[in-house]
Each structure stands twice: as structure tokens, then as C-alpha cells.
Design an enzyme around this catalytic site. Structure first.
Site, short mmCIF file in Angstrom:
data_model
loop_
_atom_site.label_atom_id
_atom_site.label_comp_id
_atom_site.label_asym_id
_atom_site.label_seq_id
_atom_site.Cartn_x
_atom_site.Cartn_y
_atom_site.Cartn_z
N ASP A 206 6.99 -3.12 -1.10
CA ASP A 206 6.15 -2.28 -0.27
C ASP A 206 6.73 -1.74 0.93
OD1 ASP A 206 4.14 -1.06 1.03
OD2 ASP A 206 2.68 -2.54 0.38
N GLN B 180 4.18 -6.81 -3.48
CA GLN B 180 4.62 -6.79 -2.14
C GLN B 180 5.80 -6.92 -1.70
OE1 GLN B 180 2.30 -10.50 -1.13
NE2 GLN B 180 0.49 -9.61 -0.77
N ARG C 81 -1.03 -1.76 -3.88
CA ARG C 81 -1.23 -3.11 -3.15
C ARG C 81 -1.51 -4.16 -3.93
NH1 ARG C 81 -1.63 -1.52 2.62
NH2 ARG C 81 0.35 -0.16 2.92
N SER D 263 4.39 -1.43 4.22
CA SER D 263 4.26 -2.69 4.75
C SER D 263 5.56 -3.05 5.76
CB SER D 263 3.99 -3.64 3.88
OG SER D 263 2.61 -3.55 3.23
N TYR E 143 -6.65 0.03 1.48
CA TYR E 143 -6.35 1.05 2.23
C TYR E 143 -7.98 1.38 3.12
CZ TYR E 143 -1.72 2.26 0.50
OH TYR E 143 -0.60 1.99 -0.01
#
Length: 376
Positions: free
Chosen positions: A131, A128, A123, A134, A231
Site C-alpha cells: 500500500d 498492507q 485496503r 499508507s 476510507y
């Protein structure tokens, strides 16, 4: 010889997504790769074989597509037998659920493949766009609210009619990660009165920014449940007790509850007990987004509507898969963004760096090499 990238049809039950789309096939071809896809791989996600052909991909049987492949893309990692004919040391980029699928990871090591677990993507800002957790959670949070609204026997928005006023539904979102934030935004758009909670106090501002009411215990030690990489982690026992009490009294007044809490590598934390379900009004709905990982809600079952104390409990084993076309588009872009970011034009293939490569790599050279698995 050009690098060969293959994508197979997903074989897991209920898996409608696909790891390659015509859009990303075209982009990989532009990098100089030969792209092959198994016949029918995209049909459940509304992508025809002809659309892949039009994008420049070869459409073949599974074994033909994988033959001599340097990279194989998957949503859920294929069984090792499906990879027969791929090059020795081929990269397999997919989701592996490595903590629960140790045998599969071991089989990849034995087969000599380099397994790249997309769930282990760090992360960090530059990752990003790679990911998958996500991108898929975003859609899952949206779908959870729509499904709950569908099961709920009343309207979401306040409606003023000549026959009287209908009150707005009260929606409570537990867990404000990517899925939770999207659930809040979707419930607000549908006109509900929304509140939310999380173990990370930093999310309070995010909840408020979406126009929802934060529900937090104040002044109890152990609230800070933020672990490494953004997290959530476990909280102190004192905090858990105080939060449970606050949440219990709040849940009793809600029409819809959406639970989204997951802890990587561990069963989903229990957020709602049978007693709390019994305190809710008949006709209320709970959507358990963590049902496939053991569930946040006592008694929830994947892909079943369970009724307890007049409350309907819903949860899908693969929520994003219920939006297969969009979920596939985002997943495929995540894979393209990941591999293209490391594309070395001189060698004509991706060369992973230490920060991201070591984080996602599970197996290499016949061994399990990921520290999160070897030290677990």
C-alpha cells in the site's frame, strides 16, 4: 528469455523519489529478472548510479532501459512517449491519480499497456505491505509536524527555566488516517499538547492510545463517516454543522493545526474557513496536507507560505518527496512486495489474481477496464 524490469527517472516537477532502489533491484534479480534503471534516476533520493550497478542493475539511458521491458516501475506514471520500445502489453506499476488524469489513462489504453494504479490497492490485510498511500502518508504526517514546528516561532515542549516557564504548544490534528496518526505521534514526541478529530468515531480509541485528546460531537446522527475499504466518506449535514461548531471553538485555542482529510476521487473537503483562521492567535501555523488535491484550508497554496490574519498556512504539493530517501525505500518495497507476491516461477513473471489485480488494473487490451473509472 528473462523478464525485464525497468525504472525511469521521475520527470514530474519537484518529484525527488524513485521507484526502484538497489535493495529491490537485488531482490528482483534474485527472482530471475533483468533489472535496468535510467541514469541519474536515484540521485535526488541519495542513490548513486554505482549503487545500482553494485546491486546488479544495468544503468542506461531512458530509451535503452525501457527497450523490450516487460514491467516498468514509476512513482508517478511516466508519459506514454517515455515508454516507446517497451514490449506490447507491458505492465506499468506506478501512481496514476486516475480520477484526475483521465487523458493519461486513455493514452495508456491506446498504447496497449497494462496500467496498474498503486493508489487503487485494496485496503485488505494481505495488501498492507503493497500500500503506497499508507507508506507515503506515514512520512507525510511526520514531515507536516516538523515543517509546522519549523515555521512556528515558538518551542513545542513545555520548558521550565530559571527565567520562567514556556507553555507547551497546542497541536490539533484533523483527520486520523495513517498521516494523522503519525502526525499525532510526532507532535507528542516533540512535547506538544495534542488533540485530534475525524469523521470516523472508531478512531477515538486510536487517538487516545497515542496520548492525545479526541474532539468529537456526541449524539448527532450521521457521525459514521467510514466508507468501503476504510476510507472516509461524507457525513450528514446535521453532523457537519455540529462538528464545525465544536471544531471552530477548538481551533481558536490552537497553536498548530494539521489537516489530513482526503476523499478518493474527489476534491479534498474544506475543513477550515477564512473565519476560523481569523479566530486563531497571530503566529499560529496550519499545515494543509491535502493542498495538492484542492486543500482542506481556505486560501492554502501548494509550496507557498500564505499568511492570513497573522496565521501562516503551509502545504507541500508532494510532502513525502521532501523525505526522498526514505520515501523511495518504502515505495520501492511496496512495488516489490506487490509484484513478488504474484510471481509465478514457472512462467518467470507475476500473474495477478482477481481480487488485487482487478482492483489496481486500469487498462488492458487497448481498453480502460477498471470499474471505478468505467462507471464513474
Amino acid at each position: 528469455m528473462a523478464l525485464r524490469i525497468a525504472a525511469l527517472k521521475e520527470r514530474a516537477p519537484g518529484e525527488n523519489r524513485v521507484a526502484l532502489t538497489p535493495e529491490t533491484a537485488k531482490k528482483f534479480a534474485a527472482l530471475g529478472a533483468v533489472v535496468a534503471v535510467e541514469e541519474g534516476a536515484g540521485l535526488a533520493a541519495a542513490i548513486t548510479d554505482q549503487a545500482y550497478r553494485d546491486a546488479g542493475a544495468e544503468v542506461l539511458t531512458g530509451p535503452q532501459a525501457v527497450a523490450e521491458a516487460d514491467i516498468v516501475l514509476g512513482v508517478q506514471a511516466p508519459e506514454v512517449m517515455a515508454l516507446a520500445g517497451a514490449k506490447p502489453g507491458a505492465l506499468i506499476a506506478a501512481t496514476f491519480d486516475p480520477f484526475r488524469n483521465g487523458d493519461l489513462v486513455a493514452a495508456y489504453a491506446k498504447g496497449g499497456f497494462e496500467a496498474l494504479s498503486m493508489e487503487f490497492m485494496p485496503r485488505i490485510t494481505r495488501a498492507q505491505s503493497m500500500d503506497v498511500l499508507s507508506s507515503q502518508s506515514n512520512l507525510a504526517g511526520y514531515k507536516a509536524v516538523l515543517t509546522a514546528a519549523n515555521v512556528y516561532g515558538r518551542a513545542f515542549p513545555m520548558m521550565m527555566t530559571a527565567a520562567g516557564t514556556i507553555q507547551a504548544a497546542k497541536v490539533f490534528v484533523m483527520g486520523v488516517g495513517v498521516a494523522g496518526l503519525q502526525a499525532i505521534a510526532t507532535a507528542k514526541r516533540l512535547g506538544a499538547q495534542v488533540s485530534a478529530t475525524d469523521v470516523r468515531s472508531a478512531t477515538k480509541e486510536q487517538i487516545q492510545s497515542l496520548g492525545a485528546k479526541p474532539i468529537f460531537v456526541e449524539d448527532v446522527a450521521g457521525i459514521e463517516g467510514e466508507g468501503s475499504g476504510g476510507y472516509a466518506t461524507e457525513m450528514s449535514d446535521e453532523y457537519k454543522a455540529a462538528q464545525a461548531e465544536l471544531v471552530s471553538s477548538h481551533i481558536a485555542k490552537q497553536d498548530i493545526v494539521i489537516t489530513t482529510a482526503l476523499i478518493p476521487g474527489r476534491p479534498a473537503p474544506r475543513l477550515i474557513s477564512d473565519a476560523q483562521i481569523a479566530s486563531m492567535k497571530p503566529g499560529s501555523v496550519i499545515f494543509d496536507l491535502a493542498v495538492a488535491q484542492g486543500g482542506n484550508v481556505e486560501g492554502s497554496k501548494p509550496d507557498e507560505v500564505v499568511e492570513k490574519h497573522g496565521v501562516k498556512i503551509v502545504g507541500y504539493s508532494n510532502t513525502a518527496g521532501h523525505l526522498a530517501a526514505d520515501a523511495s525505500a518504502l515505495f520501492a518495497r511496496n512495488l516489490y512486495n506487490f509484484l513478488s507476491a504474484f510471481w509465478d516461477e514457472e512462467v518467470g513473471k507475476p500473474v495477478l489474481d482477481a481480487e488485487i489485480g482487478d482492483a489496481v488494473r486500469l487498462t488492458q487490451g487497448g481498453k480502460v477496464v477498471n470499474e471505478r473509472l468505467t462507471t464513474a
